[in-house]
Design a protein around this motif. Structure first.
Motif, mmCIF file in Angstrom:
data_model
loop_
_atom_site.group_PDB
_atom_site.id
_atom_site.type_symbol
_atom_site.label_atom_id
_atom_site.label_comp_id
_atom_site.label_asym_id
_atom_site.label_seq_id
_atom_site.Cartn_x
_atom_site.Cartn_y
_atom_site.Cartn_z
ATOM 1 N N ASN A 38 28.265 33.061 35.349
ATOM 2 C CA ASN A 38 29.493 32.683 36.053
ATOM 3 C C ASN A 38 29.681 33.499 37.329
ATOM 4 N N TRP A 39 28.556 33.854 38.010
ATOM 5 C CA TRP A 39 28.657 34.656 39.224
ATOM 6 C C TRP A 39 29.387 33.943 40.352
ATOM 7 N N PRO A 40 29.333 32.599 40.464
ATOM 8 C CA PRO A 40 30.102 31.974 41.561
ATOM 9 C C PRO A 40 31.597 32.258 41.462
ATOM 10 N N SER A 41 32.150 32.158 40.230
ATOM 11 C CA SER A 41 33.578 32.424 40.083
ATOM 12 C C SER A 41 33.877 33.906 40.312
ATOM 13 N N HIS A 42 32.950 34.775 39.882
ATOM 14 C CA HIS A 42 33.138 36.206 40.101
ATOM 15 C C HIS A 42 33.108 36.534 41.592
ATOM 16 N N ALA A 43 32.166 35.902 42.314
ATOM 17 C CA ALA A 43 32.070 36.125 43.758
ATOM 18 C C ALA A 43 33.319 35.613 44.478
ATOM 19 N N ALA A 44 33.815 34.460 44.032
ATOM 20 C CA ALA A 44 35.026 33.906 44.630
ATOM 21 C C ALA A 44 36.222 34.822 44.385
ATOM 22 N N HIS A 45 36.277 35.388 43.164
ATOM 23 C CA HIS A 45 37.378 36.293 42.820
ATOM 24 C C HIS A 45 37.329 37.556 43.683
ATOM 25 N N LEU A 46 36.125 38.125 43.852
ATOM 26 C CA LEU A 46 35.980 39.321 44.680
ATOM 27 C C LEU A 46 36.345 39.025 46.133
ATOM 28 N N THR A 47 35.874 37.862 46.616
ATOM 29 C CA THR A 47 36.177 37.472 47.994
ATOM 30 C C THR A 47 37.679 37.366 48.206
ATOM 31 N N TRP A 48 38.374 36.767 47.258
ATOM 32 C CA TRP A 48 39.821 36.614 47.356
ATOM 33 C C TRP A 48 40.515 37.983 47.356
ATOM 34 N N GLN A 49 40.043 38.905 46.488
ATOM 35 C CA GLN A 49 40.636 40.242 46.436
ATOM 36 C C GLN A 49 40.440 40.988 47.760
ATOM 37 N N VAL A 50 39.276 40.826 48.362
ATOM 38 C CA VAL A 50 39.010 41.486 49.641
ATOM 39 C C VAL A 50 39.883 40.907 50.749
ATOM 40 N N LEU A 51 40.058 39.583 50.729
ATOM 41 C CA LEU A 51 40.820 38.920 51.796
ATOM 42 C C LEU A 51 42.308 39.234 51.727
ATOM 43 N N VAL A 52 42.859 39.354 50.512
ATOM 44 C CA VAL A 52 44.306 39.552 50.380
ATOM 45 C C VAL A 52 44.711 41.020 50.471
ATOM 46 N N ARG A 53 43.752 41.923 50.615
ATOM 47 C CA ARG A 53 44.084 43.348 50.644
ATOM 48 C C ARG A 53 44.710 43.771 51.974
ATOM 49 N N ASP A 54 44.563 42.962 53.032
ATOM 50 C CA ASP A 54 45.053 43.367 54.345
ATOM 51 C C ASP A 54 45.614 42.149 55.079
ATOM 52 N N TYR A 55 46.810 42.312 55.653
ATOM 53 C CA TYR A 55 47.451 41.200 56.360
ATOM 54 C C TYR A 55 46.665 40.760 57.595
ATOM 55 N N ASN A 57 43.730 40.059 57.851
ATOM 56 C CA ASN A 57 42.722 39.044 57.518
ATOM 57 C C ASN A 57 43.227 37.627 57.744
ATOM 58 N N VAL A 58 44.523 37.478 57.996
ATOM 59 C CA VAL A 58 45.050 36.161 58.362
ATOM 60 C C VAL A 58 44.380 35.663 59.638
ATOM 61 N N LEU A 59 44.001 36.596 60.496
ATOM 62 C CA LEU A 59 43.368 36.237 61.767
ATOM 63 C C LEU A 59 41.937 35.731 61.595
ATOM 64 N N LEU A 60 41.415 35.755 60.364
ATOM 65 C CA LEU A 60 40.056 35.231 60.135
ATOM 66 C C LEU A 60 39.954 33.747 60.447
ATOM 67 N N VAL A 61 41.088 33.063 60.529
ATOM 68 C CA VAL A 61 41.076 31.652 60.892
ATOM 69 C C VAL A 61 40.491 31.462 62.288
ATOM 70 N N PHE A 62 40.560 32.507 63.122
ATOM 71 C CA PHE A 62 40.032 32.399 64.482
ATOM 72 C C PHE A 62 38.513 32.520 64.532
#
Length: 430
Positions: A38-55, A57-62
């Motif tokens: 189940n590494w895809p779900s684990h990778a997705a979970h880690l990615t989400w945790q990294v993205l939400v740790r800092d405001y 990262n909202v600018l990643l849309v650019f």
């Protein structure tokens, strides 16, 4: 007999329960062994945790917008603006991933990782600009990164920390060592500039050759000094650079906040951090490529000089993560760490990144030298002198922060009107 049978009667169910409990625990312990399924779900979970740790990262849309704008060759101002905004969150991610990876490698390798990738954005932008023979952009971004760290970042640290505490103290020995290194760095720029002026006034026909020779070997010496400094910091005199919690004068609560905090949990293991480091570095390179490629059109359309773009705009983007980190730790009263981030980053640029680019230009047959214009060299020297006077007493307050910020604003105004075509030789001819 009755007591014995009773004891036996109670013991049998307990043994069975224990066996059942052991089997359940074993089955539970065996499940994680198949986590690779189940590494895809684990990778997705880690990615989400990294993205939400800092405001930020909202600018990643650019990031996708900037890449699309570059691929489709939109208006140069749009391409520059989108990729400019895209590099800000990427720089923050790069800083975070580097810290995660360095934390698992031990002190020496961890320090080397931070030294190598701490200024990765400026290094990538400069390598791309060097490849396109934009030497003015490379030199300006190097000098601008140093000035932004020792004036803008350090000034913000002193000012923000001074708003909370009447006075903050830090390790004056470490600050003095870093100031000495910055003095040597400024001398390495002053010598080529004054030599160029002397050769030009004497009308030497080998001026450029002599400047290249001096720059190449000076760069090698500076890299050797940087390696010695790393050994000094990480090995032989590491005790001097350990964070010391000073009691903040005039604020009893600050003494309580000086207690070391518990070590934070790390989200990424070495493999995940390595993959993230590669991905983020590639994205930074792509965005930086489009950013540098649009500079010529920006200069033509807006009237901004390459010097101003390299000295003011690019360093602010490249050092965005370090700016935030230094100010936050200064607000918490950890001025030793804030000084280390601000001045330490400047030393990396002056003793490692700039000489590395000179040698890389030597390999690529690009005339990248340590000859900066006299005005730029004097600006660097004066800035270093101001910072040396401010930190030599080992104390800081908001007034000193205002002095640093005021100095940076004066330089920014000067470089706004400073032309790219300024010729040092013209100062020495009638």
């Amino acid at each position: 007999m009755t007591g014995l049978s009773t004891t036996n009667g109670l013991s049998e169910p307990n043994e069975q329960d224990a066996l059942i409990g052991d089997s359940r625990r074993n089955s539970t312990q065996q499940k994680p062994e198949r986590h690779w399924t189940n590494w895809p779900s684990h990778a997705a979970h880690l990615t989400w945790q990294v993205l939400v740790r800092d405001y930020v990262n909202v600018l990643l849309v650019f990031v996708p917008l900037g890449i699309i704008a570059g691929v489709l060759k939109w208006d140069s101002v749009t391409v520059f603006a989108l990729n400019f905004l895209a590099i800000v969150p990427l720089a923050s991610l790069l800083s975070f991933v580097t810290e995660e990876l360095a934390a698992t490698l031990g002190q020496a390798l961890g320090g080397l990782m931070n030294a190598t990738f701490g200024n990765a954005v400026e290094l990538i932008v400069s390598i791309i600009a060097l490849k396109e023979n934009q030497i003015r952009v490379v030199q300006a971004s190097m000098l601008g990164s140093i000035l932004s760290n020792i004036l803008l970042v350090l000034g913000c640290c002193f000012f923000v920390g001074g708003l909370r505490y009447p006075e903050q103290t830090f390790n004056s020995t470490v600050a003095s060592t870093m100031s000495s290194l910055m003095t040597v760095s400024s001398a390495s720029l002053i010598i080529p500039a004054t030599l160029y002026a002397s050769l030009t006034s004497s009308k030497s026909d080998k001026t450029e050759t002599h400047i290249l020779f001096l720059s190449h070997w000076t760069a090698i010496i500076l890299l050797v000094l940087y390696i010695i400094y790393l050994f000094f910091q990480l090995k032989s005199h590491s005790q001097l650079f350990e964070e010391v919690n000073h009691e903040t004068a005039g604020d009893p609560e600050a003494a309580g906040e000086g207690v070391p905090e518990e070590e934070e949990e790390h989200l990424l293991n070495p493999w995940a951090a390595s993959v993230a480091l590669v991905v983020v570095t590639i994205l930074v390179a792509i965005c930086a490529d489009y950013l540098v490629g649009s500079i010529d059109s920006i200069v033509d359309k807006t009237g901004m000089t390459r010097t101003f773009i390299g000295l003011i705009l690019i360093p602010i983007v490249g050092n965005a993560a370090e700016h935030v980190t230094a100010v936050v730790v200064a607000w918490k009263g950890k001025m030793d760490l804030a000084i280390g981030v601000a001045i330490g980053s400047s030393i990396q640029i002056a003793l490692f990144v700039t000489p590395f680019l000179v040698i890389l230009g030597w390999i690529m047959d690009v005339e990248m030298t340590l000859h900066f214009h006299i005005f730029e060299t004097v600006s660097f020297f004066i800035s270093g002198l101001v910072v040396t006077y401010l930190i030599q007493d080992g104390k800081s307050n908001y007034l000193e922060g205002c002095l640093c910020l005021g100095m940076y604003l004066i330089l920014a105004l000067a470089f706004w009107v400073y032309p790219d075509s300024a010729d040092d030789g013209a100062l020495f001819h009638p």
